[in-house]
Design a protein around this motif. Structure first.
Motif: not given
Length: 271
Positions: A11-12, A218-224, A228-237, A246-252
């Protein structure tokens, strides 16, 4: 600690960071004792892979300032930059063209290839108005002085949790910020070419801000996300978009801010 900037095999690139680099409680907890204040960006940028600049929300900076930041940090380090409040804290978003042009033209491009997405953050009281938000998205420039710009919007009102809003962002090629927070609803739909996540629930009782299981998650989610995946369990509309890296940016960020650097480093360890 070894810092990886490159993309994972499937991935990205995944970058993890904090908000800003000047915070007194980090002196002696994140920064070494007696580390020179003028060299805090130098140190932080070698422990993390991204920093979200929040000062630009309140003030305008000179081009030389952005150029100076770019020279201090290592190759492949990336800044994201929060847009001025004068662009987003207004009744009619579609009338913000002059403020947007002023913000984008202040010298951001001096960051060069270290310029990541621009964060457009809205007040929690701002409600979804399809016509006005569409007008706002049209004002976001694709380029500034020949440099391509990427944009991410953070909305914090439940009225945005509708397919119509997701469709607007996707049509504009603008990313939607996923903010994990106890204070306002989160929307996890992937809409642009990057994924921008803000994890805002660190607690001081945990040395790394989050429990080990949460960091593993969150490490698993970031890899997903990067794959290019849409991780299961997160609220989507809306339904997920076509899968692509996709490139991913995660900020604490926020929560127990004193733990933010430790949380970011713990997540990087897992990545």
């Amino acid at each position: 600690m070894a810092i990886g900037h490159g993309p994972p095999p499937t991935g990205g690139a995944i970058r993890v960071g904090i908000g800003g680099w000047t915070y007194e409680p980090w002196r002696g907890t994140f920064f070494p004792d007696k580390w020179p204040h003028k060299r805090e960006l130098e140190y932080a940028s070698r422990q993390l892979t991204a920093i979200e600049v929040n000062g630009t929300y309140y003030s305008t900076f000179k081009p030389a300032t952005f150029a100076g930041w770019a020279k201090v940090v290592p190759d492949a380090f990336v800044f994201t930059v929060k847009a001025s409040r004068f662009c987003t804290n207004r009744k009619v978003l579609g009338e913000g063209g002059e403020s947007i042009a002023r913000f984008c033209g202040q010298g951001l491009v001096e960051l060069g290839d270290k310029l990541g997405p621009i964060l457009w953050q809205f007040m929690p009281t701002k409600k979804f108005d399809a016509d006005d938000f569409a007008a706002f998205l049209k004002l976001l420039p694709a380029r500034q002085d020949g440099v391509a710009l990427r944009h991410a919007v953070q909305v914090r009102h439940g009225s945005f949790h509708v397919p119509e809003f997701i469709a607007l962002c996707r049509a504009a090629g603008v990313s939607l910020v996923y903010a994990q927070s106890a204070d306002y609803p989160a929307i996890a739909d992937v809409t642009g070419d990057v994924v921008y996540a803000r994890l805002e629930s660190a607690i001081e009782e945990e040395p790394a801000g989050y429990a080990p299981a949460a960091l593993d998650h969150w490490a698993t989610v970031a890899h997903e996300w990067a794959a290019g995946a849409s991780p299961a369990g997160l609220p989507c509309a809306a339904a997920p978009p076509p899968r692509k890296p996709r490139d991913v940016f995660v900020f604490m960020i926020n929560g127990a801010k004193v733990r933010a650097p430790a949380a970011a480093r713990a997540l990087l360890d897992r990545l």
